[in-house]
Design a protein around this motif. Sequence first.
Motif, PDB file in Angstrom:
ATOM      1  N   VAL A  28      -0.970  13.952 -37.258  1.00  0.00           N
ATOM      2  CA  VAL A  28      -0.052  15.057 -37.029  1.00  0.00           C
ATOM      3  C   VAL A  28       0.482  15.564 -38.368  1.00  0.00           C
ATOM      4  CG1 VAL A  28       2.028  15.811 -35.829  1.00  0.00           C
ATOM      5  CG2 VAL A  28       0.584  14.019 -34.825  1.00  0.00           C
ATOM      6  N   ASN A  29       0.261  16.823 -38.635  1.00  0.00           N
ATOM      7  CA  ASN A  29       0.725  17.448 -39.872  1.00  0.00           C
ATOM      8  C   ASN A  29       2.151  17.958 -39.680  1.00  0.00           C
ATOM      9  OD1 ASN A  29       0.995  18.753 -42.326  1.00  0.00           O
ATOM     10  ND2 ASN A  29      -0.210  20.541 -41.688  1.00  0.00           N
ATOM     11  N   LEU A  30       3.140  17.099 -39.949  1.00  0.00           N
ATOM     12  CA  LEU A  30       4.537  17.504 -39.779  1.00  0.00           C
ATOM     13  C   LEU A  30       4.926  18.628 -40.731  1.00  0.00           C
ATOM     14  CD1 LEU A  30       6.449  14.121 -39.215  1.00  0.00           C
ATOM     15  CD2 LEU A  30       5.752  15.828 -37.516  1.00  0.00           C
ATOM     16  N   ALA A  31       4.188  18.772 -41.827  1.00  0.00           N
ATOM     17  CA  ALA A  31       4.481  19.859 -42.765  1.00  0.00           C
ATOM     18  C   ALA A  31       4.225  21.226 -42.154  1.00  0.00           C
ATOM     19  CB  ALA A  31       3.645  19.698 -44.033  1.00  0.00           C
ATOM     20  N   SER A  32       3.540  21.266 -41.004  1.00  0.00           N
ATOM     21  CA  SER A  32       3.265  22.549 -40.355  1.00  0.00           C
ATOM     22  C   SER A  32       4.289  22.890 -39.289  1.00  0.00           C
ATOM     23  CB  SER A  32       1.860  22.531 -39.748  1.00  0.00           C
ATOM     24  OG  SER A  32       1.745  21.562 -38.713  1.00  0.00           O
ATOM     25  N   LEU A  33       5.316  22.046 -39.098  1.00  0.00           N
ATOM     26  CA  LEU A  33       6.371  22.378 -38.144  1.00  0.00           C
ATOM     27  C   LEU A  33       7.078  23.674 -38.551  1.00  0.00           C
ATOM     28  CD1 LEU A  33       8.178  18.963 -37.447  1.00  0.00           C
ATOM     29  CD2 LEU A  33       7.056  20.413 -35.743  1.00  0.00           C
ATOM     30  N   PRO A  34       7.440  24.518 -37.603  1.00  0.00           N
ATOM     31  CA  PRO A  34       8.225  25.711 -37.945  1.00  0.00           C
ATOM     32  C   PRO A  34       9.650  25.309 -38.312  1.00  0.00           C
ATOM     33  CG  PRO A  34       7.881  25.565 -35.559  1.00  0.00           C
ATOM     34  CD  PRO A  34       7.075  24.465 -36.162  1.00  0.00           C
ATOM     35  N   MET A  35      10.003  25.457 -39.590  1.00  0.00           N
ATOM     36  CA  MET A  35      11.324  25.075 -40.091  1.00  0.00           C
ATOM     37  C   MET A  35      11.801  26.128 -41.071  1.00  0.00           C
ATOM     38  SD  MET A  35      10.589  21.008 -40.908  1.00  0.00           S
ATOM     39  CE  MET A  35       9.074  21.377 -41.841  1.00  0.00           C
ATOM     40  N   PRO A  36      13.116  26.389 -41.146  1.00  0.00           N
ATOM     41  CA  PRO A  36      13.625  27.368 -42.106  1.00  0.00           C
ATOM     42  C   PRO A  36      13.211  27.008 -43.535  1.00  0.00           C
ATOM     43  CG  PRO A  36      15.333  26.756 -40.540  1.00  0.00           C
ATOM     44  CD  PRO A  36      14.192  25.815 -40.304  1.00  0.00           C
ATOM     45  N   GLY A  37      12.694  27.983 -44.245  1.00  0.00           N
ATOM     46  CA  GLY A  37      12.302  27.775 -45.631  1.00  0.00           C
ATOM     47  C   GLY A  37      10.957  27.110 -45.810  1.00  0.00           C
ATOM     48  N   ASN A  38      10.291  26.739 -44.704  1.00  0.00           N
ATOM     49  CA  ASN A  38       9.007  26.053 -44.819  1.00  0.00           C
ATOM     50  C   ASN A  38       7.869  27.059 -44.900  1.00  0.00           C
ATOM     51  OD1 ASN A  38       7.216  23.813 -44.839  1.00  0.00           O
ATOM     52  ND2 ASN A  38       6.807  24.112 -42.669  1.00  0.00           N
ATOM     53  N   GLU A  39       7.015  26.899 -45.891  1.00  0.00           N
ATOM     54  CA  GLU A  39       5.830  27.725 -46.045  1.00  0.00           C
ATOM     55  C   GLU A  39       4.616  26.810 -45.952  1.00  0.00           C
ATOM     56  OE1 GLU A  39       6.056  30.013 -49.600  1.00  0.00           O
ATOM     57  OE2 GLU A  39       7.944  30.990 -49.056  1.00  0.00           O
ATOM     58  N   PRO A  40       3.994  26.730 -44.777  1.00  0.00           N
ATOM     59  CA  PRO A  40       2.891  25.792 -44.598  1.00  0.00           C
ATOM     60  C   PRO A  40       1.760  26.009 -45.603  1.00  0.00           C
ATOM     61  CG  PRO A  40       3.612  26.658 -42.490  1.00  0.00           C
ATOM     62  CD  PRO A  40       4.298  27.469 -43.542  1.00  0.00           C
ATOM     63  N   ILE A  41       1.244  24.904 -46.104  1.00  0.00           N
ATOM     64  CA  ILE A  41       0.151  24.901 -47.068  1.00  0.00           C
ATOM     65  C   ILE A  41      -1.012  24.127 -46.461  1.00  0.00           C
ATOM     66  CG2 ILE A  41      -0.562  24.113 -49.365  1.00  0.00           C
ATOM     67  CD1 ILE A  41       2.345  24.441 -50.237  1.00  0.00           C
ATOM     68  N   PHE A  42      -2.224  24.547 -46.735  1.00  0.00           N
ATOM     69  CA  PHE A  42      -3.385  23.876 -46.167  1.00  0.00           C
ATOM     70  C   PHE A  42      -3.277  22.362 -46.357  1.00  0.00           C
ATOM     71  CE2 PHE A  42      -7.660  22.183 -46.109  1.00  0.00           C
ATOM     72  CZ  PHE A  42      -8.171  22.758 -44.954  1.00  0.00           C
ATOM     73  N   ILE A  78      -3.590  17.367 -35.407  1.00  0.00           N
ATOM     74  CA  ILE A  78      -2.615  18.209 -34.726  1.00  0.00           C
ATOM     75  C   ILE A  78      -1.881  19.000 -35.800  1.00  0.00           C
ATOM     76  CG2 ILE A  78      -0.684  18.302 -33.118  1.00  0.00           C
ATOM     77  CD1 ILE A  78      -3.209  17.038 -31.916  1.00  0.00           C
ATOM     78  N   ASP A  79      -2.203  20.274 -35.883  1.00  0.00           N
ATOM     79  CA  ASP A  79      -1.603  21.147 -36.894  1.00  0.00           C
ATOM     80  C   ASP A  79      -0.959  22.317 -36.166  1.00  0.00           C
ATOM     81  OD1 ASP A  79      -1.875  21.961 -40.080  1.00  0.00           O
ATOM     82  OD2 ASP A  79      -1.878  23.690 -38.737  1.00  0.00           O
ATOM     83  N   PHE A  80       0.311  22.555 -36.447  1.00  0.00           N
ATOM     84  CA  PHE A  80       1.071  23.531 -35.669  1.00  0.00           C
ATOM     85  C   PHE A  80       0.868  24.968 -36.137  1.00  0.00           C
ATOM     86  CE2 PHE A  80       3.581  19.515 -35.594  1.00  0.00           C
ATOM     87  CZ  PHE A  80       3.175  19.136 -34.321  1.00  0.00           C
ATOM     88  N   VAL A  81       0.196  25.148 -37.266  1.00  0.00           N
ATOM     89  CA  VAL A  81      -0.237  26.489 -37.647  1.00  0.00           C
ATOM     90  C   VAL A  81      -1.469  26.855 -36.828  1.00  0.00           C
ATOM     91  CG1 VAL A  81      -1.145  27.908 -39.529  1.00  0.00           C
ATOM     92  CG2 VAL A  81       0.745  26.336 -39.963  1.00  0.00           C
ATOM     93  N   PRO A 138       0.048  26.414 -32.404  1.00  0.00           N
ATOM     94  CA  PRO A 138       1.510  26.563 -32.313  1.00  0.00           C
ATOM     95  C   PRO A 138       2.099  25.978 -31.034  1.00  0.00           C
ATOM     96  CG  PRO A 138       0.475  28.624 -33.011  1.00  0.00           C
ATOM     97  CD  PRO A 138      -0.630  27.716 -32.580  1.00  0.00           C
ATOM     98  N   GLY A 139       1.363  26.049 -29.944  1.00  0.00           N
ATOM     99  CA  GLY A 139       1.889  25.551 -28.683  1.00  0.00           C
ATOM    100  C   GLY A 139       2.105  24.050 -28.660  1.00  0.00           C
ATOM    101  N   ALA A 140       1.460  23.329 -29.571  1.00  0.00           N
ATOM    102  CA  ALA A 140       1.583  21.870 -29.602  1.00  0.00           C
ATOM    103  C   ALA A 140       2.956  21.406 -30.062  1.00  0.00           C
ATOM    104  CB  ALA A 140       0.506  21.269 -30.504  1.00  0.00           C
ATOM    105  N   VAL A 141       3.766  22.322 -30.597  1.00  0.00           N
ATOM    106  CA  VAL A 141       5.139  21.952 -30.976  1.00  0.00           C
ATOM    107  C   VAL A 141       5.974  21.666 -29.733  1.00  0.00           C
ATOM    108  CG1 VAL A 141       7.267  22.752 -32.075  1.00  0.00           C
ATOM    109  CG2 VAL A 141       5.060  23.298 -33.101  1.00  0.00           C
ATOM    110  N   ASP A 142       5.858  22.504 -28.722  1.00  0.00           N
ATOM    111  CA  ASP A 142       6.660  22.358 -27.503  1.00  0.00           C
ATOM    112  C   ASP A 142       5.948  21.547 -26.430  1.00  0.00           C
ATOM    113  OD1 ASP A 142       8.802  23.965 -28.504  1.00  0.00           O
ATOM    114  OD2 ASP A 142       7.590  25.746 -28.104  1.00  0.00           O
ATOM    115  N   ASP A 143       4.662  21.734 -26.309  1.00  0.00           N
ATOM    116  CA  ASP A 143       3.891  20.999 -25.307  1.00  0.00           C
ATOM    117  C   ASP A 143       3.322  19.739 -25.959  1.00  0.00           C
ATOM    118  OD1 ASP A 143       2.261  20.026 -23.353  1.00  0.00           O
ATOM    119  OD2 ASP A 143       0.997  21.810 -23.188  1.00  0.00           O
TER     120      ASP A 143
END
Length: 459
Positions: free
Chosen positions: A7-21, A42-45, A48-53
């Motif tokens: 799970v790539n937690l760095a891809s979570l939608p968070m304020p100030g977060n700019e996902p990087i490959f 599991i990469d949320f970029v 995206p639906g995997a964040v909630d589901d």
Amino acid sequence: MARVALVNLASLPMPGNEPIFPIGVRCVQDALDLAGHETRLIDFVQSPGAVDDLAWAAESWDAIGFTIRNIDPIDLSCDGHVEHYVRFMNRVRATLDEAGGQRPLLVGGGPGYTLFADQLRGLLGFDVGVIGPGEQAMLDILAAPEEYRGLAKNITGRRYKGFLTEVLRHPEALMKVYTRFEGAMIGVETRRKTCYQGCVYCPYAYLNGDNSGDLKPLELIADELRAIHAAGIRRVFFTDGIFNSELRFAKQVVQLITELSLPGLTWSAYFTPKPFDDEFAALLAESGVEFVVISPDSLDDRVMKLLGKTFDTRHVDRCLERCRKHGIPARVNVVFGGPGEDDTSVRNSIKYINSKLHDGELVMHVGYRVLPQTGMARQLGISDEGLLAPTFYPFHPDTFSWIIRDLENRFMPPSVLFNFMAARSASKRMAKVPLPGDSLNSAPTEFPYLALSRELPLA
């Protein structure tokens, strides 16, 4: 063989977060795949639906690995990411509890995790965490997973020999989804060798761990670049701490890029002004390099020395001269507010910028994020736990005014000015904490400390 979700937690939608490959977790996944394990990223970029589901979490995994790249955006005007990680992990564990049966082994890792491993392991509820390189550590864990279940400890990653023998090929769909972002690049690693510089703010040596100084064979780099290009990707960033730290090898890599002659491919990296000879500049010019990024961080020789730089403004001069001689665009990173920074040093840096930098060459920030295992952390005498919330090195409150007073307007377009003002506003809201008595005499008596906006949810 094991079934593993990564799970790539760095891809979570968070304020100030700019996902990087996610090159780091992809290296781990590739190592596991080669060993015969069944994996899913599991990469949320990408999803995206995997964040909630969280239905994916309830599948029959033997282990789920979570990677953390950053603890916060390292920006004065942004909050930290830790509370977002905690809330997400609470939801994951609740989903696993509802599913019943034996819970998969939960493993933490990544560069951000490595810096705060002792604090984050319990906070996020991992059975085991990995400090440093993750490939071989994950292979070790999966070879005897029951030994790590409930271990409640961190282990140190080991050198992965596959770095020297296996081509890293990323899924085309994952690459393409990340290149939708403006300015996006795909990272490529050419070496695993600790940076020789001793910059007081940099934790690279601690993050890289025991890497044995491995240089990736040129044929593996060539195959990786060909696959990236075949997927339609045209921008590459070499993720080495300093691309030209070993100039001979750097020249070989640049020559390889030229010989590959991949249409439209452009690339960049972090460079040091020394060593940077005329032959190297000529090779760069022929290779399609997009720009050379150098980080003197100050352009005042006294402050550069306090920052731990092994070069001074004379070397910056020569580097820029060679870049311009060969038509190579440059980017110069300057961060105001370091050790010993005062009105005079700010004025000296800005005098250099105004007189010697061209439009578009300056990349400017204010404030140094203090990270564990660095010279700055040792100077301040703050525990790793105390640094978990965004904490910045002491700087004079008038620093912003000094910059605005002297810096030419051409270096302050509206976008830069907006970010600058946001940082200035944030610094005024920070709590002040007394410095230890043996800190630098030229520093203020207090340093800005940006606490999380609310208490962390319990793990």
